[in-house]
Write an enzyme that holds these catalytic residues in place. Structure first.
Site, PDB file in Angstrom:
ATOM      1  N   GLY A 187       0.837  -1.202   0.000  1.00  0.00           N
ATOM      2  CA  GLY A 187       0.000   0.000   0.000  1.00  0.00           C
ATOM      3  C   GLY A 187       0.869   1.249   0.000  1.00  0.00           C
ATOM      4  O   GLY A 187       2.042   1.214  -0.388  1.00  0.00           O
ATOM      5  N   PHE A 188       0.308   2.334   0.451  1.00  0.00           N
ATOM      6  CA  PHE A 188       1.046   3.599   0.450  1.00  0.00           C
ATOM      7  C   PHE A 188       2.325   3.497   1.276  1.00  0.00           C
ATOM      8  O   PHE A 188       3.388   3.934   0.850  1.00  0.00           O
ATOM      9  CB  PHE A 188       0.169   4.724   1.004  1.00  0.00           C
ATOM     10  CG  PHE A 188      -0.920   5.159   0.063  1.00  0.00           C
ATOM     11  CD1 PHE A 188      -0.603   5.784  -1.131  1.00  0.00           C
ATOM     12  CD2 PHE A 188      -2.255   4.942   0.359  1.00  0.00           C
ATOM     13  CE1 PHE A 188      -1.591   6.199  -2.016  1.00  0.00           C
ATOM     14  CE2 PHE A 188      -3.256   5.351  -0.516  1.00  0.00           C
ATOM     15  CZ  PHE A 188      -2.930   5.982  -1.700  1.00  0.00           C
ATOM     16  N   GLU A 190     -18.064  11.080   0.062  1.00  0.00           N
ATOM     17  CA  GLU A 190     -17.735  11.083  -1.362  1.00  0.00           C
ATOM     18  C   GLU A 190     -18.611  10.097  -2.128  1.00  0.00           C
ATOM     19  O   GLU A 190     -19.082  10.383  -3.231  1.00  0.00           O
ATOM     20  CB  GLU A 190     -16.245  10.785  -1.557  1.00  0.00           C
ATOM     21  CG  GLU A 190     -15.394  11.927  -0.977  1.00  0.00           C
ATOM     22  CD  GLU A 190     -13.902  11.794  -1.169  1.00  0.00           C
ATOM     23  OE1 GLU A 190     -13.235  12.825  -1.285  1.00  0.00           O
ATOM     24  OE2 GLU A 190     -13.393  10.658  -1.179  1.00  0.00           O
ATOM     25  N   ASP A 221      -1.637   2.675   8.490  1.00  0.00           N
ATOM     26  CA  ASP A 221      -2.898   2.449   9.209  1.00  0.00           C
ATOM     27  C   ASP A 221      -2.771   1.453  10.360  1.00  0.00           C
ATOM     28  O   ASP A 221      -3.424   1.586  11.396  1.00  0.00           O
ATOM     29  CB  ASP A 221      -3.971   1.903   8.253  1.00  0.00           C
ATOM     30  CG  ASP A 221      -4.547   2.973   7.338  1.00  0.00           C
ATOM     31  OD1 ASP A 221      -4.073   4.126   7.399  1.00  0.00           O
ATOM     32  OD2 ASP A 221      -5.466   2.649   6.569  1.00  0.00           O
TER      33      ASP A 221
END
Lengths: 433, 433
Positions: A18-19, A175, A305
């Site tokens: 991931g990031f 969103e 996270d």
């Protein structure tokens, strides 16, 4: 068998692309480490745009990037498609479905997963939106609901098919609600002329007293205003307690009859086995020190996270977003080199660049550390920031082109039902799909 | 319940939104017919480019188009997502999974499906490539094979994982083999530096004595030459008789040890129930007269792959490709109007525009009615023709951009494993995935 050759360099095993994991891997490029990168997908997912995949604005491939392509020209790096179960901290081994591997350093960058807070009924009956397959499932379900609504003469059933309940009004929920509202306004009436699309309901149910509760009051108010302007029903201070597939119940006794519930009300760290319960903090996150070292270890790290770094400024850990993960990954690369070279480690200081959310065309809110703004310019900034953050020139261009097209044509063209309608959130499903 | 309102106009039920069904529906636009269009997918598939989806050159959304968008501005047209089982010819009813509907005219435009010639073992163990889900399955399987090849030390197993057998050397088989060969050359060595990609084998096994046996000898020879230049093994006059998931056997006794078999060796009409066996011709196609009327009926039509119109020039029916389907759909629109108005019907005359196949970059063959050519210009013509044939401006642009990118960068970026590795060809799987 992982079939990783031995190396003269110390081996860093990174769990997750991931990031956080990717930013670390990139900074370790050709830095005299052997890097083993593991992920259960062969692609990196740009999670902030998953909601656009779910609502037909983008194709899934535009927000995913092959991990092997990212690391193509790196020396001594090995990607393996694997799901990690456990870390054997005593023997310094990572245990995955494809075999075990020794590490000198291991970095847990496994991110987060949807938190249903133990409610099995909600888990079974609602949709999560943390992965590309899940987003494609939502897209299919939304469209299939309208196809089914055409076929029924039972008005209660038709209403339920056209009633969408989004639980949680963080950026994802807001969103998604905005994007559904724009589909309702611009796309669905043209696609379903023989259906009264005005009956479509979009409900956002939020436990807190405001939407986007991690943002400034000004932005929260503005976002709520934007949502209402788009026809979204916003319910604040409402805790969803149950969903049996037909009826959503809340703590205050409110009921929604809906076929579709999308659960964005909680995330939790995607931890691994092998740690004492004391290391696992609130939100299922792993307790780390200022250097992202897992409590009690010098060779095990957690970033992003899944890591909970409690500082004076962040008593509950850093926000579970891309920026802390990226920054921690970058600093950790430096610290691994310092550790190897016997130098003192540098503590992590979060550079809060602000946060933002988009609600619809020309409608976004931006919180910068110093000031807030909203409307067209915020929306433009939101687009620009997301565009430059995407990996790869091709993805940037494809997304840019799609956004231009969607904006000018009031269209969302990726409305194909290519996946089955499934309401499953099990890990096994996420993994194999 | 189909919930189609009554209309003053005669009702045409079109079963299938492929090339034939859509060209018919478009020509019937606002022509005082009520049109009911049924398809088991909510999108039209541009089948000639499925092989590029399978090999990561294009995303699936680029070659699919929402059917509802095609018919958005038509009067008195109703699309329903439905799978048709049977036509009740006596009562003039179409029976589908979502209900039944009366017709004044019904058009069977159901296309074709993979023909395994009754061999259950091959059907169970090999991959078909007639739909987008199937193409995505092939993409996942190819990539998963390489991920698995990395993990094994058993050289036989590794060879089998990297051995691809394509059965059939029609355009689909040839184009797929060429695309795999280009992946082998340009993409896979970069993605899998720790794997000896030279071991990858691409075998095309053809029953006839030449590849592209529906094309001119000149083009066949050239295509075979192109394939060999790309390192593809071409086996002619070899009939595959079995594949147990590990070993491919041929009639002549040849054996291939391969994990992956892609079956492009046969198609058959996707007929419906409700007709006498006498109406079903060779290849499971429905016998029609010159007006595409199904034998014995004046109100039931079949067009495209599923229809067999035997003429002097086409004793075995027209080729199962897009052009006959499109042309028959267009003429049938005219003939339905003539039928309604009591005028004489016009017989179908196939305008053979030629055929073509691409093998790789700068390598294609084109047969025009008068002459043949190959190489760079043929490749350019192939691209141009396919590009303008795609539905929708957005798809044209996205595909064009992807081709430019792939050509200039020697890349295939859509190499994401977003679907599980499944070797299923059952209709149920095709439908629901």
């Amino acid at each position: 068998m992982m079939n990783i050759p031995t190396s003269n360099h110390p081996r860093v095993v990174i769990i997750g692309g991931g990031f956080g994991g990717l930013s670390l891997a990139k900074k370790l490029k050709n830095k005299s480490f052997q890097v083993v990168l593991l992920d259960k997908h062969n692609y990196h997912t740009f999670q902030p745009l998953l909601y656009q995949v779910a609502t037909g604005g983008l194709e899934s491939g535009s927000i995913a990037f092959p991990i092997r392509k990212v690391v193509q020209n790196f020396n001594d790096i090995y990607f393996r498609l694997a799901e990690v179960q456990r870390i054997d901290t005593e023997n310094k081994k990572v245990i995955a479905d494809i075999g075990t591997i020794f590490y000198d350093y291991v970095v847990i960058a496994t991110g987060s997963k949807t938190n249903f807070f133990g409610n099995e009924m909600i888990k079974q009956n609602s949709m999560a939106m943390k992965t590309i397959p899940q987003s494609l499932n939502i897209r299919s379900l939304v469209l299939e609901n309208f196809e089914a609504a055409l076929l029924t003469n039972d008005m209660n059933e038709q209403n339920a098919l056209m009633n969408f309940v989004i639980v949680g009004a963080g950026p994802t929920g807001v969103e998604l609600a905005g994007a559904l509202a724009e589909m309702k306004k611009h796309v669905l009436p043209k696609d379903y002329p023989d259906l009264d699309i005005r009956k479509m309901q979009i409900n956002v149910v939020q436990g807190a007293s405001k939407v986007l509760d991690a943002m400034s009051d000004k932005s929260s108010k503005k976002a709520e205003e934007f949502l209402k302007k788009l026809g979204v029903n916003v319910w604040l201070n409402e805790i969803v307690t149950d969903f049996d597939g037909k009826k959503v119940s809340t703590k205050s006794g409110r009921e929604f009859y809906a076929e579709t519930v999308i659960w964005t009300a909680g995330v939790m760290g995607a931890t691994l086995e092998g740690f004492d319960q004391a290391v696992i903090q609130r939100g299922n996150r792993i307790k780390v020190n200022d250097f992202n070292q897992v409590e009690g270890f010098t060779d095990i790290f957690a970033i992003g996270d899944v890591a909970s770094m409690m500082t004076e400024k962040t008593p509950g850990g850093h926000p579970m977003m891309a920026q802390p993960a990226i920054q921690q990954g970058e600093l950790l690369a430096l610290n691994l080199m310092r550790l190897r070279d016997g130098k003192a480690l540098k503590p992590f200081v979060y550079n809060d660049k602000g946060s933002m959310a988009t609600i619809g065309r020309n409608k976004a809110v931006v919180d910068l550390p110093k000031f807030q703004f909203s409307g067209f310019f915020a929306w433009f900034v939101w687009m620009f920031v997301h565009l430059i953050s995407l990996i790869g020139f091709r993805n940037k261009l494809v997304v840019f082109w799609n956004w231009m097209y969607n904006y000018l044509m009031f269209d969302r063209q990726a409305r194909l039902i290519v996946r089955p309608y499934k309401r499953k959130n099990e890990e096994s499903f996420e993994m194999h799909n």
